[in-house]
Design a protein around this motif. Structure first.
Motif, PDB file in Angstrom:
ATOM      1  N   HIS A  70      14.538 -46.869  -8.232  1.00  0.00           N
ATOM      2  CA  HIS A  70      14.143 -45.865  -9.692  1.00  0.00           C
ATOM      3  C   HIS A  70      15.231 -46.094 -10.621  1.00  0.00           C
ATOM      4  CE1 HIS A  70      12.279 -43.274 -11.957  1.00  0.00           C
ATOM      5  NE2 HIS A  70      13.396 -42.054 -12.230  1.00  0.00           N
ATOM      6  N   GLU A  71      16.208 -45.947 -10.774  1.00  0.00           N
ATOM      7  CA  GLU A  71      17.478 -45.874 -12.321  1.00  0.00           C
ATOM      8  C   GLU A  71      16.515 -47.383 -12.331  1.00  0.00           C
ATOM      9  OE1 GLU A  71      20.489 -45.511 -14.575  1.00  0.00           O
ATOM     10  OE2 GLU A  71      19.083 -44.053 -12.926  1.00  0.00           O
ATOM     11  N   GLN A  80      16.899 -44.475  -4.798  1.00  0.00           N
ATOM     12  CA  GLN A  80      17.017 -43.734  -6.228  1.00  0.00           C
ATOM     13  C   GLN A  80      17.374 -44.771  -6.766  1.00  0.00           C
ATOM     14  OE1 GLN A  80      20.206 -41.495  -4.724  1.00  0.00           O
ATOM     15  NE2 GLN A  80      19.070 -39.583  -4.372  1.00  0.00           N
ATOM     16  N   PRO A 135      23.178 -43.560  -8.910  1.00  0.00           N
ATOM     17  CA  PRO A 135      22.560 -44.615  -9.385  1.00  0.00           C
ATOM     18  C   PRO A 135      23.395 -44.881 -10.206  1.00  0.00           C
ATOM     19  CG  PRO A 135      21.631 -41.792  -9.664  1.00  0.00           C
ATOM     20  CD  PRO A 135      22.910 -42.552  -8.566  1.00  0.00           C
ATOM     21  N   LYS A 136      25.175 -44.593 -10.971  1.00  0.00           N
ATOM     22  CA  LYS A 136      24.492 -45.967 -11.995  1.00  0.00           C
ATOM     23  C   LYS A 136      25.451 -46.903 -11.134  1.00  0.00           C
ATOM     24  CE  LYS A 136      27.226 -41.941 -13.791  1.00  0.00           C
ATOM     25  NZ  LYS A 136      28.897 -41.106 -14.611  1.00  0.00           N
ATOM     26  N   ARG A 145      14.180 -47.130 -14.550  1.00  0.00           N
ATOM     27  CA  ARG A 145      14.376 -46.847 -15.809  1.00  0.00           C
ATOM     28  C   ARG A 145      15.260 -47.832 -16.478  1.00  0.00           C
ATOM     29  NH1 ARG A 145      17.817 -43.979 -18.320  1.00  0.00           N
ATOM     30  NH2 ARG A 145      19.496 -45.320 -17.114  1.00  0.00           N
ATOM     31  N   ALA A 196      23.401 -48.887  -9.873  1.00  0.00           N
ATOM     32  CA  ALA A 196      22.562 -49.839 -10.058  1.00  0.00           C
ATOM     33  C   ALA A 196      22.655 -50.935 -11.555  1.00  0.00           C
ATOM     34  CB  ALA A 196      21.283 -49.283 -10.514  1.00  0.00           C
TER      35      ALA A 196
END
Length: 63
Positions: free
Chosen positions: A50-51, A47, A7-8, A54, A10
């Motif tokens: 989603h990140e 994933q 996720p990083k 967010r 992103a």
């Protein structure tokens, strides 16, 4: 062996087309079938998406 998508990653996405370039499955060649590899790629993309949402919500709250 390449690293797995996290996720990083992103924060490296600027446009939607970048998502396909960033998503990688380091075990893609080891999957039993191509269908399982595609399924795993969808999971990584989900994933990251989603990140991204967010991060966008967090940026709106700060503004």
């Amino acid at each position: 062996m390449p690293k797995r998508t996290s996720p990083k990653d992103a924060q490296h996405v600027e446009v939607a087309d970048d998502l396909d370039d960033i998503v990688t499955d380091k075990r893609e060649g080891w999957r039993a079938t191509a269908a399982k590899a595609r399924r795993r790629q969808r999971r990584y993309a989900k994933q990251l998406t989603h990140e991204l949402t967010r991060m966008a919500r967090h940026n709106e709250d700060d503004a």
